[in-house]
Design a protein around this motif. Structure first.
Motif, PDB file in Angstrom:
ATOM      1  N   GLY A 127      -7.126 -13.502  -7.249  1.00 43.98           N
ATOM      2  CA  GLY A 127      -8.501 -13.359  -6.790  1.00 43.98           C
ATOM      3  C   GLY A 127      -9.000 -14.498  -5.839  1.00 43.98           C
ATOM      4  N   THR A 152       1.084  -1.176   0.077  1.00 45.76           N
ATOM      5  CA  THR A 152      -0.051   0.080   0.054  1.00 45.76           C
ATOM      6  C   THR A 152       0.826   1.231  -0.047  1.00 45.76           C
ATOM      7  N   ALA A 206      -0.532 -10.480  -2.086  1.00 46.79           N
ATOM      8  CA  ALA A 206      -0.797 -10.045  -0.718  1.00 46.79           C
ATOM      9  C   ALA A 206      -2.289  -9.710  -0.176  1.00 46.79           C
ATOM     10  N   GLY A 207      -2.694 -10.263   0.797  1.00 49.92           N
ATOM     11  CA  GLY A 207      -3.991  -9.862   1.188  1.00 49.92           C
ATOM     12  C   GLY A 207      -4.287 -10.266   2.773  1.00 49.92           C
ATOM     13  N   ILE A 208      -5.524  -9.614   3.115  1.00 49.82           N
ATOM     14  CA  ILE A 208      -6.131  -9.835   4.239  1.00 49.82           C
ATOM     15  C   ILE A 208      -7.608 -10.323   4.358  1.00 49.82           C
ATOM     16  N   GLY A 233     -10.807 -21.469  -4.142  1.00 50.14           N
ATOM     17  CA  GLY A 233     -11.704 -21.621  -3.029  1.00 50.14           C
ATOM     18  C   GLY A 233     -10.962 -21.478  -1.546  1.00 50.14           C
TER      19      GLY A 233
HETATM   20  P1  NAD Z   1      -1.763 -15.531   4.516  1.00 49.05           P
HETATM   21  O1  NAD Z   1      -2.209 -14.574   5.729  1.00 49.05           O
HETATM   22  O2  NAD Z   1      -1.156 -16.894   4.915  1.00 49.05           O
HETATM   23  O3  NAD Z   1      -0.548 -14.791   3.813  1.00 49.05           O
HETATM   24  C1  NAD Z   1      -0.654 -13.272   3.386  1.00 49.05           C
HETATM   25  C2  NAD Z   1       0.202 -12.666   3.311  1.00 49.05           C
HETATM   26  O4  NAD Z   1       0.186 -11.569   2.820  1.00 49.05           O
HETATM   27  C3  NAD Z   1       1.393 -12.435   4.659  1.00 49.05           C
HETATM   28  O5  NAD Z   1       2.427 -13.023   4.742  1.00 49.05           O
HETATM   29  C4  NAD Z   1       1.044 -11.025   5.144  1.00 49.05           C
HETATM   30  O6  NAD Z   1       2.304 -10.650   5.662  1.00 49.05           O
HETATM   31  C5  NAD Z   1       0.990 -10.345   3.670  1.00 49.05           C
HETATM   32  N1  NAD Z   1       0.418  -8.943   3.517  1.00 49.05           N
HETATM   33  C6  NAD Z   1      -0.445  -8.535   4.343  1.00 49.05           C
HETATM   34  N2  NAD Z   1      -0.546  -7.043   4.203  1.00 49.05           N
HETATM   35  C7  NAD Z   1       0.560  -6.900   3.392  1.00 49.05           C
HETATM   36  C8  NAD Z   1       0.812  -5.593   2.605  1.00 49.05           C
HETATM   37  N3  NAD Z   1       0.104  -4.478   2.920  1.00 49.05           N
HETATM   38  N4  NAD Z   1       1.958  -5.685   2.000  1.00 49.05           N
HETATM   39  C9  NAD Z   1       2.668  -6.634   1.710  1.00 49.05           C
HETATM   40  N5  NAD Z   1       2.139  -8.061   2.253  1.00 49.05           N
HETATM   41  C10 NAD Z   1       1.195  -8.098   3.190  1.00 49.05           C
HETATM   42  O7  NAD Z   1      -3.045 -15.673   3.575  1.00 49.05           O
HETATM   43  P2  NAD Z   1      -3.361 -16.417   2.215  1.00 49.05           P
HETATM   44  O8  NAD Z   1      -4.414 -17.330   2.579  1.00 49.05           O
HETATM   45  O9  NAD Z   1      -1.927 -17.188   1.709  1.00 49.05           O
HETATM   46  O10 NAD Z   1      -3.846 -15.385   1.360  1.00 49.05           O
HETATM   47  C11 NAD Z   1      -2.801 -15.096  -0.057  1.00 49.05           C
HETATM   48  C12 NAD Z   1      -3.868 -14.562  -1.000  1.00 49.05           C
HETATM   49  O11 NAD Z   1      -4.861 -15.443  -1.243  1.00 49.05           O
HETATM   50  C13 NAD Z   1      -4.809 -13.302  -0.589  1.00 49.05           C
HETATM   51  O12 NAD Z   1      -4.945 -12.411  -1.482  1.00 49.05           O
HETATM   52  C14 NAD Z   1      -6.123 -13.727  -0.057  1.00 49.05           C
HETATM   53  O13 NAD Z   1      -7.170 -13.069  -0.340  1.00 49.05           O
HETATM   54  C15 NAD Z   1      -6.076 -14.921  -1.281  1.00 49.05           C
HETATM   55  N6  NAD Z   1      -6.915 -16.027  -1.125  1.00 49.05           N
HETATM   56  C16 NAD Z   1      -6.854 -16.931  -0.265  1.00 49.05           C
HETATM   57  C17 NAD Z   1      -7.794 -17.761   0.321  1.00 49.05           C
HETATM   58  C18 NAD Z   1      -7.593 -18.671   1.471  1.00 49.05           C
HETATM   59  O14 NAD Z   1      -8.560 -19.670   1.553  1.00 49.05           O
HETATM   60  N7  NAD Z   1      -6.590 -18.842   2.087  1.00 49.05           N
HETATM   61  C19 NAD Z   1      -8.756 -18.201  -0.773  1.00 49.05           C
HETATM   62  C20 NAD Z   1      -8.853 -17.405  -2.079  1.00 49.05           C
HETATM   63  C21 NAD Z   1      -7.667 -16.568  -2.042  1.00 49.05           C
END
Ligand code: NAD
Length: 260
Positions: free
Chosen positions: A141, A64, A90-92, A186
């Motif tokens: 996504g 960001t 990257a996501g939350i 999913g």
């Molecule tokens: P996770 O929490 O294991 O990993 C997310 C990573 O993003 C973390 O290492 C965190 O430090 C990093 N992050 C957060 N804010 C950030 C920022 N501002 N700048 C840089 N890095 C940042 O989560 P995940 O499940 O591996 O998710 C990864 C992506 O997959 C996300 O976009 C999530 O929406 C997407 N997603 C996840 C799922 C699921 O079920 N886990 C399903 C569909 C999509």
């Protein structure tokens, strides 16, 4: 090796899906960049890859933050060369009904998913254009790019928004051989999902087991979670597909939860 010596930046790659994509890309020969909030965690993930004879570097990048993204990409180009692949991952997640949803949470989530995707795209695509090699941009996504669930207003909005960004990048990038696609997984058991199981149980007034089986996996064909490796395999497919035949697309990888 399908990605030999390709330079790939993966955001949010110190954990979960991004980490597995980085490991898998490295096995396919890519020079991978673990871009994440914390330098030590990014370095630790890079070290694991180097220990397996892969090529990797860690970088602190809050997606960001405009100057951190610009400077981070410049550092990568200096060390590894022009960018070939960006995985904007990257996501939350924030779980709350809309009547209780904090504006600050809404803004934070949209900033990470959408500002982050925009800023990293802009920084990397310049390198893809000027190198003359083109490249592949992949957005993380979700099934929530296609359907909605309660309690996730900001997330569903952000994940739908990525489809629009991807399609614009596909149209603008085509002349430079830059492709853009979206992966729509999913539920995957990463820290992001582990955190929301008890949160959803509390909000919906049901057990954690019911959240898993009656909410998260209820519409899959087999009651199974998608794995980080499943998503990483799709990410290799998109990154290694070498023509504009496959651009502007979104691919669901969700055990049939959503079919289209
Ligand atoms: P996770 O929490 O294991 O990993 C997310 C990573 O993003 C973390 O290492 C965190 O430090 C990093 N992050 C957060 N804010 C950030 C920022 N501002 N700048 C840089 N890095 C940042 O989560 P995940 O499940 O591996 O998710 C990864 C992506 O997959 C996300 O976009 C999530 O929406 C997407 N997603 C996840 C799922 C699921 O079920 N886990 C399903 C569909 C999509």
């Amino acid at each position: 090796m399908r990605l030999k010596d390709k330079v790939a930046i993966i955001t949010g790659a110190a954990s979960g899906i991004g980490k597995k994509i980085a490991e898998t890309y490295a096995r396919e020969g890519a020079k991978v960049v673990i871009a994440d909030l914390n330098q030590d965690q990014a370095d630790a993930a890079a070290k694991e890859i180097i220990a397996q004879n892969g090529q990797a570097m860690g970088i602190k990048m809050d997606v960001t933050n405009e100057s951190e993204v610009e400077n981070g990409v410049a550092v990568v180009i200096k060390k590894f060369g022009d960018i070939d692949i960006l995985v904007s991952n990257a996501g939350i997640q924030v779980i709350n009904p809309i009547d209780k949803f904090l504006f600050s949470d809404w803004k934070r989530l949209l900033a990470i998913h959408l500002d982050g995707a925009f800023l990293t795209t802009r920084a990397c695509i310049k390198s893809m254009y000027s190198s003359g090699h083109g490249g592949s941009i992949i957005y993380m996504g979700s099934t929530h790019s296609k359907v909605a669930s309660p309690l996730k207003c900001a997330y569903v909005t952000a994940k739908h928004g990525l489809l629009g960004l991807c399609r614009v990048v596909a149209k603008e990038g085509a002349a430079h051989n830059v492709r853009a696609n979206v992966i729509c997984p999913g539920f995957v058991r990463t820290p992001l999902v582990e955190k929301q199981i008890p949160e959803q149980a509390k909000e919906l007034g049901i057990s954690e087991d019911d959240v898993i089986h009656k909410v998260m996996l209820k519409d899959t064909v087999d009651g199974e979670f998608t794995t980080t490796q499943d998503v990483a395999d799709v990410a290799v497919f998109f990154a290694s597909f070498d023509s504009n035949a496959l651009t502007g697309q979104s691919l669901l990888c969700s055990h049939g939860w959503v079919m289209e």
